[in-house]
Structures are given as C-alpha cells and as structure tokens.
Design a protein around this motif. Sequence first.
Motif, PDB file in Angstrom:
ATOM      1  N   ASP A  41       0.836  -1.223   0.000  1.00  0.00           N
ATOM      2  CA  ASP A  41       0.000   0.000   0.000  1.00  0.00           C
ATOM      3  C   ASP A  41       0.863   1.263   0.000  1.00  0.00           C
ATOM      4  O   ASP A  41       0.525   2.260   0.645  1.00  0.00           O
ATOM      5  CB  ASP A  41      -0.920   0.040   1.231  1.00  0.00           C
ATOM      6  CG  ASP A  41      -2.042  -0.980   1.080  1.00  0.00           C
ATOM      7  OD1 ASP A  41      -2.514  -1.476   2.109  1.00  0.00           O
ATOM      8  OD2 ASP A  41      -2.393  -1.282  -0.091  1.00  0.00           O
ATOM      9  N   GLY A  42       2.003   1.197  -0.681  1.00  0.00           N
ATOM     10  CA  GLY A  42       2.866   2.384  -0.763  1.00  0.00           C
ATOM     11  C   GLY A  42       2.469   3.287  -1.909  1.00  0.00           C
ATOM     12  O   GLY A  42       1.817   2.855  -2.852  1.00  0.00           O
ATOM     13  N   VAL A  43       2.874   4.572  -1.810  1.00  0.00           N
ATOM     14  CA  VAL A  43       2.624   5.537  -2.887  1.00  0.00           C
ATOM     15  C   VAL A  43       3.870   5.623  -3.763  1.00  0.00           C
ATOM     16  O   VAL A  43       3.829   5.996  -4.924  1.00  0.00           O
ATOM     17  CB  VAL A  43       2.280   6.913  -2.259  1.00  0.00           C
ATOM     18  CG1 VAL A  43       2.285   8.023  -3.275  1.00  0.00           C
ATOM     19  CG2 VAL A  43       0.949   6.832  -1.526  1.00  0.00           C
ATOM     20  N   GLY A  44       4.995   5.190  -3.180  1.00  0.00           N
ATOM     21  CA  GLY A  44       6.256   5.189  -3.922  1.00  0.00           C
ATOM     22  C   GLY A  44       7.174   4.150  -3.325  1.00  0.00           C
ATOM     23  O   GLY A  44       6.909   3.621  -2.243  1.00  0.00           O
ATOM     24  N   LEU A  45       8.246   3.837  -4.042  1.00  0.00           N
ATOM     25  CA  LEU A  45       9.262   2.907  -3.525  1.00  0.00           C
ATOM     26  C   LEU A  45      10.559   3.163  -4.276  1.00  0.00           C
ATOM     27  O   LEU A  45      10.545   3.326  -5.504  1.00  0.00           O
ATOM     28  CB  LEU A  45       8.823   1.449  -3.737  1.00  0.00           C
ATOM     29  CG  LEU A  45       9.703   0.372  -3.117  1.00  0.00           C
ATOM     30  CD1 LEU A  45       9.657   0.412  -1.590  1.00  0.00           C
ATOM     31  CD2 LEU A  45       9.275  -1.014  -3.621  1.00  0.00           C
TER      32      LEU A  45
END
Length: 171
Positions: A41-45
């Motif tokens: 559930d990340g917005v970025g990585l």
Amino acid sequence: QLHILRYPDPRLHTVAKPVAEVDARIRQLVDDMLETMYAADGVGLAATQVDVHERVIVIDTSQERDTPRVLINPEIVKASERMVEGEEGCLSVPQIYDKVPRHAEVTVRATNRDGEVYEFDADGLLAVCVQHEMDHLMGKVFVEYLSLMKRDRIKTKMIKKTREEEAEARR
Ligand SMILES: O=C(O)C[C@@H](Cc1ccccc1)[C@H](O)SCc1ccccc1
Ligand SMILES: [Zn+2]
C-alpha cells in the motif's frame, strides 16, 4: 515480492549508482518493485529500500492504484522556492508520520521502462513523493529531517518492532 529494509538498517544509507542501461534486469527490478509497492500500500518505492543500490524509483499517486510511474536516473531540473510541509510516512519506517519541508513544485527528468528520457512537472503529493524517493537514492530517510530526540525515539521503536516480529516468526 521483495523484502523492504527497515530503519535503522545501515543499508538504507547507501548512495545508489546511476543505471548504465535499461535492460531486462532493470525491467524485472521495476516490475518487482511495483508489485512490492502495491502489496505494501505504498505511494512510492525506491530501489534502495529493497537493497538494490541503483537509481530506480516507482510511484503511483492515483486513487485507483492504476497509474504506475517509473523513474530511472531521475533528476530534479527545477524546484520552486515555495516550500510545503506535509505529513510523510515511509515503508521503511512503518506507522511513523511526521512533517517534512519539501519544494511545492518540481520539474523532473527521468528515463522510463522503455529507456526513453521524459520530463514532467509535479505538485501536490506527487512532488512530495518524488523528493522523498530521491532522498532514498541518496541514502537519506525522512526521519533525518526530525529532531535528534524524535529520531532516537523512532530508532528505538523500530528496533523493538523488528525484534518482536522476528521473535514472532521464530515461534
Ligand atoms: O517509503 C516510501 O518511500 C513510500 C512512501 C512514499 C511517500 C512518502 C511521503 C509522501 C508521499 C509518499 C509511502 O508511500 S508512505 C505513504 C504515505 C503517503 C502520504 C502521506 C503519508 C504516508
Ligand atoms: Zn520512504
């Protein structure tokens, strides 16, 4: 999925190297990072967070979680004077949120999954996320913008949480 390093893992402070060639290995890394980001559930990585020290970032700020952006060898070519302070979180520092100063707008140049160079203007959450991820590629975690006291408390909390999870896994 790939394992996401947990703060204060020292490998999070590694400076990533530029990608020499967007080849099948890099495309596989991008696919694995996107799968890992969506699962978490990340917005970025950033690649640094999965212990790969090359300049690769994936982002999806869309509500529908269906607009993946791939930034290989990203550069901020313009940044607004105006700053914003928004709550940030980090997949490497779970359940910790705090305010960090960021440029309100940035213009970003990067290479995509097909090896083509492209540019875009970002504001809002996308601008914040790009700056947060590019810090990761420089070995910087957002808690480093906070006071020493806050950073120490977070470090202690993360070590405790990681120990408990590892004990749980052994049970
Ligand atoms: O660990 C990461 O880099 C992923 C972050 C990216 C991010 C941080 C701050 C602002 C935007 C994106 C995680 O997606 S944290 C999720 C999140 C997003 C906005 C506000 C709070 C937490
Ligand atoms: Zn992060």
